[in-house]
Scaffold this motif. Sequence first.
Motif, PDB file in Angstrom:
ATOM      1  N   MET A   1       0.839  -1.186   0.000  1.00 13.86           N
ATOM      2  CA  MET A   1       0.000   0.000   0.000  1.00 13.86           C
ATOM      3  C   MET A   1       0.880   1.245   0.000  1.00 13.86           C
ATOM      4  O   MET A   1       0.985   1.927  -0.988  1.00 13.86           O
ATOM      5  CB  MET A   1      -0.926  -0.043   1.208  1.00 13.86           C
ATOM      6  N   PHE A   2       1.552   1.545   1.114  1.00 10.54           N
ATOM      7  CA  PHE A   2       2.436   2.712   1.198  1.00 10.54           C
ATOM      8  C   PHE A   2       3.845   2.232   1.508  1.00 10.54           C
ATOM      9  O   PHE A   2       4.064   1.552   2.496  1.00 10.54           O
ATOM     10  CB  PHE A   2       1.988   3.670   2.306  1.00 10.54           C
ATOM     11  N   SER A   3       4.800   2.630   0.687  1.00 10.04           N
ATOM     12  CA  SER A   3       6.179   2.238   0.978  1.00 10.04           C
ATOM     13  C   SER A   3       6.949   3.367   1.661  1.00 10.04           C
ATOM     14  O   SER A   3       7.808   3.106   2.485  1.00 10.04           O
ATOM     15  CB  SER A   3       6.901   1.800  -0.285  1.00 10.04           C
ATOM     16  N   LYS A   4       6.619   4.625   1.320  1.00 12.13           N
ATOM     17  CA  LYS A   4       7.279   5.771   1.941  1.00 12.13           C
ATOM     18  C   LYS A   4       6.231   6.831   2.246  1.00 12.13           C
ATOM     19  O   LYS A   4       5.466   7.227   1.367  1.00 12.13           O
ATOM     20  CB  LYS A   4       8.345   6.353   1.022  1.00 12.13           C
ATOM     21  N   ILE A   5       6.230   7.303   3.484  1.00 12.67           N
ATOM     22  CA  ILE A   5       5.248   8.303   3.913  1.00 12.67           C
ATOM     23  C   ILE A   5       6.003   9.533   4.390  1.00 12.67           C
ATOM     24  O   ILE A   5       6.844   9.443   5.279  1.00 12.67           O
ATOM     25  CB  ILE A   5       4.353   7.747   5.040  1.00 12.67           C
ATOM     26  N   LEU A   6       5.691  10.678   3.809  1.00 16.17           N
ATOM     27  CA  LEU A   6       6.315  11.947   4.154  1.00 16.17           C
ATOM     28  C   LEU A   6       5.414  12.689   5.141  1.00 16.17           C
ATOM     29  O   LEU A   6       4.232  12.878   4.875  1.00 16.17           O
ATOM     30  CB  LEU A   6       6.516  12.784   2.898  1.00 16.17           C
ATOM     31  N   VAL A   7       5.987  13.100   6.276  1.00 13.13           N
ATOM     32  CA  VAL A   7       5.215  13.805   7.298  1.00 13.13           C
ATOM     33  C   VAL A   7       5.910  15.132   7.614  1.00 13.13           C
ATOM     34  O   VAL A   7       7.034  15.144   8.107  1.00 13.13           O
ATOM     35  CB  VAL A   7       5.089  12.982   8.599  1.00 13.13           C
ATOM     36  N   PRO A   8       5.256  16.258   7.324  1.00 18.70           N
ATOM     37  CA  PRO A   8       5.849  17.555   7.671  1.00 18.70           C
ATOM     38  C   PRO A   8       5.717  17.811   9.167  1.00 18.70           C
ATOM     39  O   PRO A   8       4.707  17.470   9.778  1.00 18.70           O
ATOM     40  CB  PRO A   8       5.023  18.549   6.863  1.00 18.70           C
ATOM     41  N   VAL A   9       6.742  18.415   9.747  1.00 19.59           N
ATOM     42  CA  VAL A   9       6.763  18.713  11.175  1.00 19.59           C
ATOM     43  C   VAL A   9       7.177  20.168  11.367  1.00 19.59           C
ATOM     44  O   VAL A   9       8.252  20.568  10.920  1.00 19.59           O
ATOM     45  CB  VAL A   9       7.741  17.785  11.932  1.00 19.59           C
ATOM     46  N   ASP A  10       6.326  20.937  12.025  1.00 19.81           N
ATOM     47  CA  ASP A  10       6.660  22.316  12.378  1.00 19.81           C
ATOM     48  C   ASP A  10       7.217  22.279  13.793  1.00 19.81           C
ATOM     49  O   ASP A  10       6.493  22.000  14.749  1.00 19.81           O
ATOM     50  CB  ASP A  10       5.411  23.196  12.305  1.00 19.81           C
ATOM     51  N   LEU A  11       8.497  22.561  13.941  1.00 26.72           N
ATOM     52  CA  LEU A  11       9.129  22.471  15.258  1.00 26.72           C
ATOM     53  C   LEU A  11       8.681  23.567  16.212  1.00 26.72           C
ATOM     54  O   LEU A  11       8.898  23.461  17.414  1.00 26.72           O
ATOM     55  CB  LEU A  11      10.649  22.478  15.115  1.00 26.72           C
ATOM     56  N   ALA A  12       8.040  24.607  15.698  1.00 31.65           N
ATOM     57  CA  ALA A  12       7.501  25.635  16.578  1.00 31.65           C
ATOM     58  C   ALA A  12       6.316  25.084  17.369  1.00 31.65           C
ATOM     59  O   ALA A  12       6.060  25.517  18.493  1.00 31.65           O
ATOM     60  CB  ALA A  12       7.078  26.861  15.775  1.00 31.65           C
ATOM     61  N   GLU A  13       5.588  24.134  16.768  1.00 30.00           N
ATOM     62  CA  GLU A  13       4.441  23.509  17.424  1.00 30.00           C
ATOM     63  C   GLU A  13       4.384  22.023  17.055  1.00 30.00           C
ATOM     64  O   GLU A  13       3.494  21.592  16.319  1.00 30.00           O
ATOM     65  CB  GLU A  13       3.145  24.201  17.004  1.00 30.00           C
ATOM     66  N   LEU A  27      -0.249   3.658   9.274  1.00 35.26           N
ATOM     67  CA  LEU A  27      -0.194   3.260   7.870  1.00 35.26           C
ATOM     68  C   LEU A  27       1.099   2.514   7.545  1.00 35.26           C
ATOM     69  O   LEU A  27       1.090   1.525   6.804  1.00 35.26           O
ATOM     70  CB  LEU A  27      -0.325   4.491   6.971  1.00 35.26           C
ATOM     71  N   ALA A  28       2.207   2.992   8.099  1.00 29.78           N
ATOM     72  CA  ALA A  28       3.502   2.345   7.851  1.00 29.78           C
ATOM     73  C   ALA A  28       3.537   0.944   8.452  1.00 29.78           C
ATOM     74  O   ALA A  28       4.069   0.015   7.833  1.00 29.78           O
ATOM     75  CB  ALA A  28       4.632   3.195   8.421  1.00 29.78           C
ATOM     76  N   LYS A  29       2.966   0.785   9.629  1.00 31.29           N
ATOM     77  CA  LYS A  29       2.924  -0.543  10.251  1.00 31.29           C
ATOM     78  C   LYS A  29       2.070  -1.498   9.422  1.00 31.29           C
ATOM     79  O   LYS A  29       2.440  -2.651   9.219  1.00 31.29           O
ATOM     80  CB  LYS A  29       2.359  -0.453  11.670  1.00 31.29           C
ATOM     81  N   ALA A  30       0.932  -1.010   8.951  1.00 30.95           N
ATOM     82  CA  ALA A  30       0.019  -1.859   8.186  1.00 30.95           C
ATOM     83  C   ALA A  30       0.593  -2.265   6.832  1.00 30.95           C
ATOM     84  O   ALA A  30       0.299  -3.352   6.332  1.00 30.95           O
ATOM     85  CB  ALA A  30      -1.312  -1.139   7.987  1.00 30.95           C
ATOM     86  N   SER A  31       1.415  -1.405   6.256  1.00 27.64           N
ATOM     87  CA  SER A  31       1.912  -1.674   4.906  1.00 27.64           C
ATOM     88  C   SER A  31       3.395  -2.023   4.850  1.00 27.64           C
ATOM     89  O   SER A  31       3.917  -2.279   3.773  1.00 27.64           O
ATOM     90  CB  SER A  31       1.653  -0.463   4.013  1.00 27.64           C
ATOM     91  N   GLY A  32       4.069  -2.005   6.003  1.00 26.04           N
ATOM     92  CA  GLY A  32       5.499  -2.280   6.004  1.00 26.04           C
ATOM     93  C   GLY A  32       6.328  -1.145   5.441  1.00 26.04           C
ATOM     94  O   GLY A  32       7.468  -1.337   5.043  1.00 26.04           O
ATOM     95  N   GLY A  33       5.757   0.046   5.421  1.00 24.60           N
ATOM     96  CA  GLY A  33       6.435   1.206   4.860  1.00 24.60           C
ATOM     97  C   GLY A  33       7.346   1.914   5.850  1.00 24.60           C
ATOM     98  O   GLY A  33       7.529   1.482   6.984  1.00 24.60           O
ATOM     99  N   SER A  34       7.909   3.022   5.390  1.00 25.86           N
ATOM    100  CA  SER A  34       8.800   3.819   6.221  1.00 25.86           C
ATOM    101  C   SER A  34       8.307   5.261   6.270  1.00 25.86           C
ATOM    102  O   SER A  34       7.525   5.690   5.436  1.00 25.86           O
ATOM    103  CB  SER A  34      10.228   3.770   5.682  1.00 25.86           C
ATOM    104  N   LEU A  35       8.797   5.986   7.288  1.00 25.69           N
ATOM    105  CA  LEU A  35       8.404   7.382   7.494  1.00 25.69           C
ATOM    106  C   LEU A  35       9.592   8.299   7.250  1.00 25.69           C
ATOM    107  O   LEU A  35      10.726   7.955   7.583  1.00 25.69           O
ATOM    108  CB  LEU A  35       7.985   7.586   8.950  1.00 25.69           C
ATOM    109  N   ARG A  36       9.302   9.462   6.696  1.00 24.52           N
ATOM    110  CA  ARG A  36      10.303  10.525   6.537  1.00 24.52           C
ATOM    111  C   ARG A  36       9.704  11.770   7.173  1.00 24.52           C
ATOM    112  O   ARG A  36       8.697  12.300   6.693  1.00 24.52           O
ATOM    113  CB  ARG A  36      10.576  10.761   5.055  1.00 24.52           C
ATOM    114  N   LEU A  37      10.280  12.227   8.273  1.00 26.38           N
ATOM    115  CA  LEU A  37       9.830  13.435   8.954  1.00 26.38           C
ATOM    116  C   LEU A  37      10.648  14.608   8.419  1.00 26.38           C
ATOM    117  O   LEU A  37      11.878  14.567   8.419  1.00 26.38           O
ATOM    118  CB  LEU A  37      10.025  13.309  10.461  1.00 26.38           C
TER     119      LEU A  37
END
Length: 93
Positions: A1-13, A27-37
């Motif tokens: 399903m998802f191999s790479k998931i991009l997650v934006p992070v605002d360090l101010a909040e 989603l990453a656990k369900a599909s065996g994917g990875s996260l990029r913060l």
Amino acid sequence: MFSKILVPVDLAEPEIAQPAVDRAVALAKASGGSLRLVHVRSVLPVSFMEFVPPNFDADQQSDAEKGVADVAAKVDLPGGRVSTAVRMGGVYP
């Protein structure tokens, strides 16, 4: 399903990004994917450059990398499936 998931992070909040991080982890656990913060640093206007110390940019980059790493450390995935990046620019374009 998802191999790479991009997650934006605002360090101010970073707490605002937490629901997105939690959903991305699920989603990453369900599909065996990875996260990029990713955190995007704002560009300092040239007119301010004479008012900041010479190492300002390096210090800001280092602080941002540490902040994103702190968020990544709380992610419930193996370390090899979580990565971080800090970029500079405008978040809207």
